[in-house]
Design a protein around this motif. Structure first.
Motif, PDB file in Angstrom:
ATOM      1  N   CYS A  13       0.836  -1.209   0.000  1.00  0.00           N
ATOM      2  CA  CYS A  13       0.000   0.000   0.000  1.00  0.00           C
ATOM      3  C   CYS A  13       0.871   1.261   0.000  1.00  0.00           C
ATOM      4  O   CYS A  13       0.541   2.240  -0.676  1.00  0.00           O
ATOM      5  CB  CYS A  13      -0.948  -0.002   1.198  1.00  0.00           C
ATOM      6  SG  CYS A  13      -2.230  -1.270   1.074  1.00  0.00           S
ATOM      7  N   VAL A  51      -2.329   9.131   5.902  1.00  0.00           N
ATOM      8  CA  VAL A  51      -3.020   8.605   7.080  1.00  0.00           C
ATOM      9  C   VAL A  51      -4.090   7.599   6.655  1.00  0.00           C
ATOM     10  O   VAL A  51      -4.236   6.530   7.257  1.00  0.00           O
ATOM     11  CB  VAL A  51      -3.631   9.758   7.911  1.00  0.00           C
ATOM     12  CG1 VAL A  51      -4.489   9.214   9.047  1.00  0.00           C
ATOM     13  CG2 VAL A  51      -2.532  10.652   8.451  1.00  0.00           C
ATOM     14  N   GLN A  52      -4.823   7.932   5.607  1.00  0.00           N
ATOM     15  CA  GLN A  52      -5.847   7.020   5.090  1.00  0.00           C
ATOM     16  C   GLN A  52      -5.194   5.727   4.594  1.00  0.00           C
ATOM     17  O   GLN A  52      -5.704   4.630   4.842  1.00  0.00           O
ATOM     18  CB  GLN A  52      -6.623   7.682   3.957  1.00  0.00           C
ATOM     19  CG  GLN A  52      -7.696   6.797   3.363  1.00  0.00           C
ATOM     20  CD  GLN A  52      -8.340   7.421   2.131  1.00  0.00           C
ATOM     21  OE1 GLN A  52      -7.840   8.392   1.578  1.00  0.00           O
ATOM     22  NE2 GLN A  52      -9.440   6.838   1.700  1.00  0.00           N
ATOM     23  N   PHE A  54      -2.373   4.374   5.590  1.00  0.00           N
ATOM     24  CA  PHE A  54      -1.882   3.607   6.730  1.00  0.00           C
ATOM     25  C   PHE A  54      -3.049   2.914   7.448  1.00  0.00           C
ATOM     26  O   PHE A  54      -2.947   1.748   7.830  1.00  0.00           O
ATOM     27  CB  PHE A  54      -1.110   4.530   7.676  1.00  0.00           C
ATOM     28  CG  PHE A  54      -0.024   3.835   8.422  1.00  0.00           C
ATOM     29  CD1 PHE A  54       1.092   3.336   7.762  1.00  0.00           C
ATOM     30  CD2 PHE A  54      -0.114   3.667   9.794  1.00  0.00           C
ATOM     31  CE1 PHE A  54       2.096   2.686   8.455  1.00  0.00           C
ATOM     32  CE2 PHE A  54       0.891   3.022  10.491  1.00  0.00           C
ATOM     33  CZ  PHE A  54       1.984   2.523   9.821  1.00  0.00           C
ATOM     34  N   GLY A  55      -4.160   3.621   7.615  1.00  0.00           N
ATOM     35  CA  GLY A  55      -5.341   3.019   8.241  1.00  0.00           C
ATOM     36  C   GLY A  55      -5.904   1.880   7.411  1.00  0.00           C
ATOM     37  O   GLY A  55      -6.313   0.839   7.939  1.00  0.00           O
ATOM     38  N   TYR A  56      -5.921   2.062   6.098  1.00  0.00           N
ATOM     39  CA  TYR A  56      -6.394   1.000   5.214  1.00  0.00           C
ATOM     40  C   TYR A  56      -5.492  -0.227   5.317  1.00  0.00           C
ATOM     41  O   TYR A  56      -5.969  -1.360   5.437  1.00  0.00           O
ATOM     42  CB  TYR A  56      -6.447   1.493   3.760  1.00  0.00           C
ATOM     43  CG  TYR A  56      -6.723   0.392   2.780  1.00  0.00           C
ATOM     44  CD1 TYR A  56      -8.008  -0.098   2.594  1.00  0.00           C
ATOM     45  CD2 TYR A  56      -5.688  -0.182   2.034  1.00  0.00           C
ATOM     46  CE1 TYR A  56      -8.265  -1.125   1.703  1.00  0.00           C
ATOM     47  CE2 TYR A  56      -5.935  -1.207   1.149  1.00  0.00           C
ATOM     48  CZ  TYR A  56      -7.225  -1.672   0.985  1.00  0.00           C
ATOM     49  OH  TYR A  56      -7.465  -2.703   0.108  1.00  0.00           O
ATOM     50  N   LEU A  58      -3.467  -1.202   7.736  1.00  0.00           N
ATOM     51  CA  LEU A  58      -3.435  -1.873   9.036  1.00  0.00           C
ATOM     52  C   LEU A  58      -4.794  -2.388   9.504  1.00  0.00           C
ATOM     53  O   LEU A  58      -4.847  -3.321  10.311  1.00  0.00           O
ATOM     54  CB  LEU A  58      -2.867  -0.935  10.101  1.00  0.00           C
ATOM     55  CG  LEU A  58      -1.384  -0.609   9.960  1.00  0.00           C
ATOM     56  CD1 LEU A  58      -0.970   0.400  11.003  1.00  0.00           C
ATOM     57  CD2 LEU A  58      -0.544  -1.874  10.059  1.00  0.00           C
ATOM     58  N   TRP A  59      -5.883  -1.793   9.018  1.00  0.00           N
ATOM     59  CA  TRP A  59      -7.194  -2.179   9.522  1.00  0.00           C
ATOM     60  C   TRP A  59      -8.233  -2.388   8.415  1.00  0.00           C
ATOM     61  O   TRP A  59      -8.909  -3.403   8.379  1.00  0.00           O
ATOM     62  CB  TRP A  59      -7.679  -1.126  10.522  1.00  0.00           C
ATOM     63  CG  TRP A  59      -9.032  -1.430  11.083  1.00  0.00           C
ATOM     64  CD1 TRP A  59     -10.197  -0.797  10.793  1.00  0.00           C
ATOM     65  CD2 TRP A  59      -9.371  -2.463  12.015  1.00  0.00           C
ATOM     66  NE1 TRP A  59     -11.245  -1.357  11.475  1.00  0.00           N
ATOM     67  CE2 TRP A  59     -10.755  -2.399  12.250  1.00  0.00           C
ATOM     68  CE3 TRP A  59      -8.640  -3.446  12.664  1.00  0.00           C
ATOM     69  CZ2 TRP A  59     -11.414  -3.254  13.096  1.00  0.00           C
ATOM     70  CZ3 TRP A  59      -9.313  -4.313  13.521  1.00  0.00           C
ATOM     71  CH2 TRP A  59     -10.672  -4.201  13.725  1.00  0.00           C
ATOM     72  N   GLY A  60      -8.370  -1.413   7.538  1.00  0.00           N
ATOM     73  CA  GLY A  60      -9.431  -1.439   6.539  1.00  0.00           C
ATOM     74  C   GLY A  60      -9.409  -2.642   5.620  1.00  0.00           C
ATOM     75  O   GLY A  60     -10.455  -3.196   5.282  1.00  0.00           O
ATOM     76  N   THR A  63     -11.227  -5.492   7.240  1.00  0.00           N
ATOM     77  CA  THR A  63     -12.608  -5.322   7.706  1.00  0.00           C
ATOM     78  C   THR A  63     -13.601  -5.082   6.580  1.00  0.00           C
ATOM     79  O   THR A  63     -14.804  -5.078   6.830  1.00  0.00           O
ATOM     80  CB  THR A  63     -12.700  -4.147   8.701  1.00  0.00           C
ATOM     81  OG1 THR A  63     -12.254  -2.955   8.067  1.00  0.00           O
ATOM     82  CG2 THR A  63     -11.863  -4.424   9.941  1.00  0.00           C
ATOM     83  N   ASP A  71     -11.317   3.898  -1.185  1.00  0.00           N
ATOM     84  CA  ASP A  71     -10.154   4.002  -0.293  1.00  0.00           C
ATOM     85  C   ASP A  71      -9.197   2.817  -0.378  1.00  0.00           C
ATOM     86  O   ASP A  71      -8.333   2.651   0.462  1.00  0.00           O
ATOM     87  CB  ASP A  71     -10.619   4.175   1.149  1.00  0.00           C
ATOM     88  CG  ASP A  71     -11.351   2.955   1.687  1.00  0.00           C
ATOM     89  OD1 ASP A  71     -11.685   2.055   0.905  1.00  0.00           O
ATOM     90  OD2 ASP A  71     -11.587   2.919   2.900  1.00  0.00           O
TER      91      ASP A  71
END
Length: 187
Positions: A13, A51-52, A54-56, A58-60, A63, A71
């Motif tokens: 990513c 930030v988006q 990194f969030g995607y 590690l988590w998105g 889920t 995203d």
């Protein structure tokens, strides 16, 4: 699975994020090559945001049970949520498996019920059933059976005929059958 996959997913990513920032994301050029212009053109149609991303990563990615073009920094990672859920369900099921009286029957019922969660989750339990069958010597008995050999040749021919009748060049049916036969041979 999460610790093993997280680093690779963050790297992929981050690499795509960097390509997007530099204006080098090749998705538009790749669209005609894969024969699905809409899918590729929908990908990466948002401005890069660290930030988006990194969030995607590690988590998105774990889920979202389907691809979200708004995203997704790597659309090929859409099955990661299914992988994580399926693995968690198998590990949880294995906690009670040893105490079950009717192991195969219960596994079949759980496999069928898991289809209510997601269409791909039952495949994890199917894999477990294949492992049970292999452990019990089912495949060895099948491979030495003349009726199984004739039946598998008939299936092979049926899939080949089906693929030729459909008129598509993908050959998905025959590929799936060949993959299944290779698995049976390796077992």
């Amino acid at each position: 699975r999460y610790p093993r996959l997280a680093g690779v997913i963050v790297f992929s990513c981050a690499a795509m994020y960097l390509l997007m920032v530099l204006g080098l994301a090749p998705h538009a050029e790749a669209a005609p090559l894969v024969g699905n212009a809409n899918w590729f053109l929908d990908a990466l149609s948002f401005p890069p945001n660290f930030v988006q991303m990194f969030g995607y990563a590690l988590w998105g990615v774990y889920t979202q049970f389907q691809w979200h073009p708004a995203d997704s920094y790597n659309p090929f990672l859409w099955p990661m949520s299914v992988e994580l859920l399926g693995s968690a369900l198998i590990f949880g099921y294995m906690l009670i498996y040893g105490r079950l009286r009717y192991k195969v029957r219960t596994t079949i019922v759980v496999m069928l019920l898991s289809a209510l969660i997601n269409v791909y989750v039952p495949l994890f339990f199917l894999g477990m059933l294949i492992g049970i069958a292999r452990h019990k010597g089912v495949f060895e008995r099948w491979l030495s059976s003349t009726s199984w050999q004739i039946g598998s040749m008939g299936l092979f021919l049926a899939f080949a005929v089906y693929d030729s009748i459909r008129g598509e060049q993908t050959g998905e049916g025959i590929k799936g059958l060949i993959a299944a036969l290779l698995v049976a041979c390796v077992c």
